[in-house]
Design a protein around this motif. Structure first.
Motif, PDB file in Angstrom:
ATOM      1  N   GLY A  40       0.814  -1.215   0.000  1.00 36.62           N
ATOM      2  CA  GLY A  40       0.000   0.000   0.000  1.00 36.62           C
ATOM      3  C   GLY A  40       0.844   1.261   0.000  1.00 36.62           C
ATOM      4  O   GLY A  40       2.061   1.220  -0.224  1.00 36.62           O
ATOM      5  N   GLY A  41       0.195   2.399   0.236  1.00 35.03           N
ATOM      6  CA  GLY A  41       0.862   3.692   0.205  1.00 35.03           C
ATOM      7  C   GLY A  41       1.303   4.159   1.571  1.00 35.03           C
ATOM      8  O   GLY A  41       1.402   3.375   2.524  1.00 35.03           O
ATOM      9  N   PHE A  42       1.543   5.462   1.690  1.00 32.22           N
ATOM     10  CA  PHE A  42       2.039   6.046   2.939  1.00 32.22           C
ATOM     11  C   PHE A  42       1.060   5.817   4.090  1.00 32.22           C
ATOM     12  O   PHE A  42       1.458   5.390   5.185  1.00 32.22           O
ATOM     13  CB  PHE A  42       2.276   7.552   2.733  1.00 32.22           C
ATOM     14  N   THR A  43      -0.220   6.082   3.860  1.00 30.52           N
ATOM     15  CA  THR A  43      -1.223   5.933   4.922  1.00 30.52           C
ATOM     16  C   THR A  43      -1.343   4.468   5.347  1.00 30.52           C
ATOM     17  O   THR A  43      -1.465   4.170   6.539  1.00 30.52           O
ATOM     18  CB  THR A  43      -2.595   6.456   4.442  1.00 30.52           C
ATOM     19  N   ASP A  44      -1.279   3.552   4.367  1.00 31.48           N
ATOM     20  CA  ASP A  44      -1.336   2.114   4.688  1.00 31.48           C
ATOM     21  C   ASP A  44      -0.148   1.717   5.560  1.00 31.48           C
ATOM     22  O   ASP A  44      -0.299   0.950   6.513  1.00 31.48           O
ATOM     23  CB  ASP A  44      -1.323   1.284   3.401  1.00 31.48           C
ATOM     24  N   TRP A  45       1.050   2.256   5.213  1.00 29.18           N
ATOM     25  CA  TRP A  45       2.243   1.955   6.006  1.00 29.18           C
ATOM     26  C   TRP A  45       2.051   2.432   7.439  1.00 29.18           C
ATOM     27  O   TRP A  45       2.349   1.707   8.401  1.00 29.18           O
ATOM     28  CB  TRP A  45       3.469   2.622   5.381  1.00 29.18           C
ATOM     29  N   GLN A  46       1.536   3.662   7.616  1.00 27.89           N
ATOM     30  CA  GLN A  46       1.334   4.187   8.964  1.00 27.89           C
ATOM     31  C   GLN A  46       0.370   3.318   9.756  1.00 27.89           C
ATOM     32  O   GLN A  46       0.618   2.998  10.927  1.00 27.89           O
ATOM     33  CB  GLN A  46       0.791   5.619   8.890  1.00 27.89           C
ATOM     34  N   THR A  47      -0.723   2.912   9.103  1.00 24.64           N
ATOM     35  CA  THR A  47      -1.742   2.088   9.773  1.00 24.64           C
ATOM     36  C   THR A  47      -1.162   0.738  10.170  1.00 24.64           C
ATOM     37  O   THR A  47      -1.296   0.293  11.317  1.00 24.64           O
ATOM     38  CB  THR A  47      -2.956   1.885   8.842  1.00 24.64           C
ATOM     39  N   GLN A  48      -0.499   0.053   9.211  1.00 24.27           N
ATOM     40  CA  GLN A  48       0.059  -1.272   9.485  1.00 24.27           C
ATOM     41  C   GLN A  48       1.177  -1.207  10.516  1.00 24.27           C
ATOM     42  O   GLN A  48       1.279  -2.072  11.398  1.00 24.27           O
ATOM     43  CB  GLN A  48       0.593  -1.882   8.184  1.00 24.27           C
ATOM     44  N   SER A  49       2.012  -0.177  10.423  1.00 24.98           N
ATOM     45  CA  SER A  49       3.128  -0.040  11.352  1.00 24.98           C
ATOM     46  C   SER A  49       2.625   0.169  12.778  1.00 24.98           C
ATOM     47  O   SER A  49       3.123  -0.435  13.730  1.00 24.98           O
ATOM     48  CB  SER A  49       4.007   1.143  10.919  1.00 24.98           C
ATOM     49  N   ALA A  50       1.602   1.035  12.911  1.00 26.61           N
ATOM     50  CA  ALA A  50       1.036   1.297  14.240  1.00 26.61           C
ATOM     51  C   ALA A  50       0.385   0.031  14.806  1.00 26.61           C
ATOM     52  O   ALA A  50       0.530  -0.275  15.992  1.00 26.61           O
ATOM     53  CB  ALA A  50       0.009   2.420  14.145  1.00 26.61           C
ATOM     54  N   ARG A  51      -0.302  -0.708  13.920  1.00 29.55           N
ATOM     55  CA  ARG A  51      -0.969  -1.949  14.351  1.00 29.55           C
ATOM     56  C   ARG A  51       0.064  -2.990  14.794  1.00 29.55           C
ATOM     57  O   ARG A  51      -0.111  -3.643  15.830  1.00 29.55           O
ATOM     58  CB  ARG A  51      -1.807  -2.489  13.185  1.00 29.55           C
ATOM     59  N   ALA A  52       1.144  -3.114  14.023  1.00 31.06           N
ATOM     60  CA  ALA A  52       2.196  -4.072  14.375  1.00 31.06           C
ATOM     61  C   ALA A  52       2.828  -3.723  15.714  1.00 31.06           C
ATOM     62  O   ALA A  52       3.146  -4.605  16.525  1.00 31.06           O
ATOM     63  CB  ALA A  52       3.255  -4.106  13.275  1.00 31.06           C
ATOM     64  N   GLN A  53       3.002  -2.418  15.955  1.00 31.15           N
ATOM     65  CA  GLN A  53       3.606  -1.984  17.224  1.00 31.15           C
ATOM     66  C   GLN A  53       2.676  -2.298  18.394  1.00 31.15           C
ATOM     67  O   GLN A  53       3.124  -2.739  19.457  1.00 31.15           O
ATOM     68  CB  GLN A  53       3.884  -0.477  17.159  1.00 31.15           C
ATOM     69  N   GLU A  54       1.372  -2.089  18.197  1.00 31.73           N
ATOM     70  CA  GLU A  54       0.395  -2.410  19.249  1.00 31.73           C
ATOM     71  C   GLU A  54       0.451  -3.898  19.593  1.00 31.73           C
ATOM     72  O   GLU A  54       0.419  -4.285  20.763  1.00 31.73           O
ATOM     73  CB  GLU A  54      -1.015  -2.042  18.784  1.00 31.73           C
ATOM     74  N   ILE A  55       0.504  -4.736  18.551  1.00 27.84           N
ATOM     75  CA  ILE A  55       0.541  -6.192  18.767  1.00 27.84           C
ATOM     76  C   ILE A  55       1.814  -6.591  19.500  1.00 27.84           C
ATOM     77  O   ILE A  55       1.795  -7.399  20.436  1.00 27.84           O
ATOM     78  CB  ILE A  55       0.424  -6.933  17.417  1.00 27.84           C
ATOM     79  N   ALA A  56       2.952  -5.983  19.078  1.00 25.85           N
ATOM     80  CA  ALA A  56       4.232  -6.296  19.718  1.00 25.85           C
ATOM     81  C   ALA A  56       4.214  -5.907  21.195  1.00 25.85           C
ATOM     82  O   ALA A  56       4.698  -6.644  22.057  1.00 25.85           O
ATOM     83  CB  ALA A  56       5.368  -5.571  18.990  1.00 25.85           C
ATOM     84  N   GLU A  57       3.619  -4.748  21.497  1.00 23.60           N
ATOM     85  CA  GLU A  57       3.549  -4.290  22.888  1.00 23.60           C
ATOM     86  C   GLU A  57       2.630  -5.179  23.713  1.00 23.60           C
ATOM     87  O   GLU A  57       2.884  -5.455  24.885  1.00 23.60           O
ATOM     88  CB  GLU A  57       3.071  -2.838  22.932  1.00 23.60           C
ATOM     89  N   ALA A  58       1.550  -5.638  23.083  1.00 17.89           N
ATOM     90  CA  ALA A  58       0.607  -6.523  23.788  1.00 17.89           C
ATOM     91  C   ALA A  58       1.234  -7.877  24.088  1.00 17.89           C
ATOM     92  O   ALA A  58       0.954  -8.503  25.116  1.00 17.89           O
ATOM     93  CB  ALA A  58      -0.658  -6.698  22.962  1.00 17.89           C
ATOM     94  N   ARG A  59       2.103  -8.349  23.172  1.00 18.87           N
ATOM     95  CA  ARG A  59       2.732  -9.671  23.347  1.00 18.87           C
ATOM     96  C   ARG A  59       3.888  -9.628  24.336  1.00 18.87           C
ATOM     97  O   ARG A  59       4.254 -10.640  24.925  1.00 18.87           O
ATOM     98  CB  ARG A  59       3.261 -10.172  22.008  1.00 18.87           C
ATOM     99  N   ALA A  60       4.477  -8.455  24.532  1.00 16.20           N
ATOM    100  CA  ALA A  60       5.707  -8.347  25.340  1.00 16.20           C
ATOM    101  C   ALA A  60       5.554  -8.926  26.738  1.00 16.20           C
ATOM    102  O   ALA A  60       6.385  -9.716  27.185  1.00 16.20           O
ATOM    103  CB  ALA A  60       6.166  -6.894  25.391  1.00 16.20           C
TER     104      ALA A  60
END
Length: 642
Positions: free
Chosen positions: A525-545
């Motif tokens: 995807g584009g810039f906005t898709d990257w921001q959305t996916q990146s933020a989502r991945a970070q949330e998941i990583a923080e939840a799993r920590a």
């Protein structure tokens, strides 16, 4: 009452009227985005508002004691000065008053009572009042506070800073004055995404009125409360941000087109009448003839909408299916990993955006992909039959002494575009360069015109891979939109570095983003898709920590048992059923999104049912989220089964 007003302003360079009886006003608290074609006169208007230039004619009124600060595109600094001293130079007038106050105080102490003493005392009282009003006694604190607000080190030498940090110094020098009106010419130049976001938040929170020039559409949407367009010498005002301006502008141009067609039809009828035979001439109305003369004059003076750049790229032969394949590629400079174990495959037809902070290594990664740079570790396999056309961010490819024609087609009057010969004058005309300018040297061009010339040069060469390093700098909005269309329709591969968020969203099909310390990751995807996916991945990583931390603390007690347990983990019956269903779920979501995308792209849904169009747009974004969750769950269950 307006802070600043221009009425009936006129300004011309040669035969071109930049301002043609133009009117403009600026209210307290407004944030006005000034847009228009390159060369339309935007910077000239800004210098008039800054009181650095005067219009040829017209009335300029400003509130008494109005404080105005102007930040040009490329601020002029003493490279050896410290950041503190450079920012403090914005308070030069205030500090001069303080110096005079000290000098008068010393004089007063040494002057006996009398007329001279009284005059010095009166001057000292006047200076004290001015210093109190300007809050000059605390100037050092103001500088220190501004530096802290903008994130600058006062002891650093200005010449050692990056372009982005120097831009911050220029803004700090302006903001320390606490002006009533802040004037910014291309404030996002040299700033990366984080810098642009920081600037947006800073300006939205400022109490100063703001007039700024930018071609960054996302920045205009975030910051502007009103858009003013300089169009054919007139200043046209549109309340709201850039998206709202686009809607109103389209309506206005349609009305203008219809009115012009009516006018031209009436003029043609009157021309037929004036040429009729003897009998008609006997009954001619003097008033009607006078009106015809006036109509001819109006038609002659009408300044039509300037033509758009005609962009066409010379397509090369098809490249191989794989353009480049990178496997565990690492590149270091001085012990620092710019690219650390990165793997990716670039396929023919991919349109990839490279994003990251300034200095992250975007250009280095590009050169690795193209085989222009050898990796320290890993392998790069470059595809076959690549014809690469490279757009240089620093314009190093342009010889400033050469003419425009020689730059496009050295030693020939012809260029070949997709097998068809075209005269260089006509080709330059497609990029809005008049024939009389074709023999002018490159050094006579503005920044935006040089970028247009680079694009003309780039597109005149057969290519199946376009490498564009910051192509959007200094390009006006209509040219940006046309470049987007060209790149979207282009059959070859596009590798793009840009800080223009709207441009990335509209062009690229995937983003390769810097994640710090040499790590790079590709997102669909584009810039906005990257921001959305990146933020989502970070949330998941923080939840799993926290979950990951618990087994780790227990591991030393019986590490062998832990390893064996990990090996024997099996999916439950419910998880097995879930894993089997996920591929169909993902496929259904992708199909639904593709169908919605086709309807949105067609656009007719918005005309038939605006509410349904809005619902589909919202659903399209929701599917992105659902797909990401489904893919992550599938990956999680697959890893447990192995």
């Amino acid at each position: 009452m307006s802070l600043y007003t221009i009425t009936g302003a006129q300004l011309a360079f040669g035969h071109v009227a930049l301002l043609d009886h133009a009117d403009f006003s600026l209210e307290a608290g407004e944030r006005v985005g000034l847009i228009g074609r390159n060369g339309a006169g935007k910077s000239s208007l800004l210098t008039i508002v800054a009181d650095l230039a005067k219009p040829d004619d017209g009335l300029v009124t400003r509130q008494q004691n109005l404080s105005t600060v102007y930040v040009p595109q490329e601020p002029d600094f003493d490279a050896d000065a410290t950041v503190f001293d450079t920012v403090a130079s914005g308070l030069a007038e205030v500090r001069a008053l303080l110096d005079e106050y000290d000098a008068v105080a010393h004089q007063l102490a040494d002057t006996p009572e009398g007329a001279e003493h009284d005059a010095l005392l009166a001057r000292m009282n006047t200076l004290q009042s001015s210093l109190d009003t300007a809050d000059a006694w605390n100037w050092r604190t103001r500088v220190a506070t501004t530096l802290a607000q903008i994130g600058l080190e006062g002891d650093a030498r200005v010449g050692s800073l990056s372009g982005g940090m120097q831009k911050r110094v220029a803004l700090a020098r302006a903001l320390v004055v606490q002006p009533d009106v802040l004037l910014l010419d291309e404030p996002t130049n040299h700033l990366d995404f984080d810098g642009i976001r920081w600037l947006e938040e800073l300006l939205v929170a400022q109490r100063s009125s703001l007039l700024f020039i930018t071609h960054d559409r996302a920045f205009l949407d975030r910051v502007a409360t009103r858009i003013v367009e300089l169009d054919r010498g007139k200043l046209l005002s549109y309340p709201g941000n850039f998206s709202q301006y686009q809607e109103r502008k389209a309506q206005q141009l349609e009305v203008e087109r219809v009115e012009n067609e009516k006018f031209d039809k009436l003029l043609a009828q009157e021309e037929v009448w004036i040429r009729k035979g003897v009998e008609a001439r006997r009954t001619r109305s003097v008033g009607r003839i006078a009106r015809l003369v006036q109509m001819r004059r109006e038609r002659e003076e009408r300044r039509n909408v300037q033509g758009n750049v005609r962009l066409d790229v010379a397509q090369g032969e098809k490249s191989g299916k794989i353009v480049a394949e990178l496997t565990d590629v690492t590149k270091r400079y001085g012990g620092r990993a710019i690219v650390d174990h990165f793997s990716a495959t670039v396929m023919r037809g991919d349109k990839i955006g490279f994003v990251g902070p300034n200095g992250a290594g975007k250009t280095t990664l590009l050169k690795l992909i193209l085989g222009e740079l050898k990796p320290d570790e890993g392998t790069v396999r470059v595809g076959t039959n690549l014809q690469v056309a490279y757009f240089d961010q620093m314009r190093a490819q342009l010889d400033l002494e050469k003419s425009l024609a020689d730059t496009i087609s050295p030693g020939s009057d012809w260029v070949e575009i997709n097998g068809a010969r075209k005269h260089v004058m006509s080709y330059l005309g497609d990029f809005l360069f008049a024939p009389e300018r074709a023999r002018s040297p490159v050094k006579s061009l503005s920044g935006g015109e040089r970028n247009r010339l680079l694009l003309a040069r780039l597109f005149a060469r057969p290519a199946n891979v376009l490498v564009l390093d910051e192509p959007t700098n200094d390009l006006d909005i209509p040219t940006l939109e046309l470049l987007e269309e060209l790149l979207t329709d282009y059959d070859g591969t596009v590798l793009l570095v840009s800080h223009d968020r709207a441009f990335l969203d509209n062009v690229v099909t995937s983003v390769i983003a810097s994640e710090g310390e040499g790590r790079w990751r590709e997102y669909v995807g584009g810039f906005t898709d990257w921001q959305t996916q990146s933020a989502r991945a970070q949330e998941i990583a923080e939840a799993r920590a926290p979950k990951d931390a618990a087994p780790a603390s227990a591991a030393p007690r019986d590490s062998a048992a832990g390893r064996n347990a990990q090996r024997t983990v099996k999916l439950s019956f419910k998880e097995q059923r879930e894993l089997e269903a996920l591929p169909k779920r993902i496929e259904a979501l992708e199909t639904e999104q593709k169908d919605i995308g086709a309807k949105i792209e067609d656009g007719s849904i918005f005309a038939k049912d605006a509410q349904e169009g809005a619902r589909l747009t919202e659903r399209y974004a929701q599917i992105d989220e659902e797909l990401l969750v489904a893919l992550e769950r599938w990956e999680e269950l697959e890893s447990k089964r192995k």
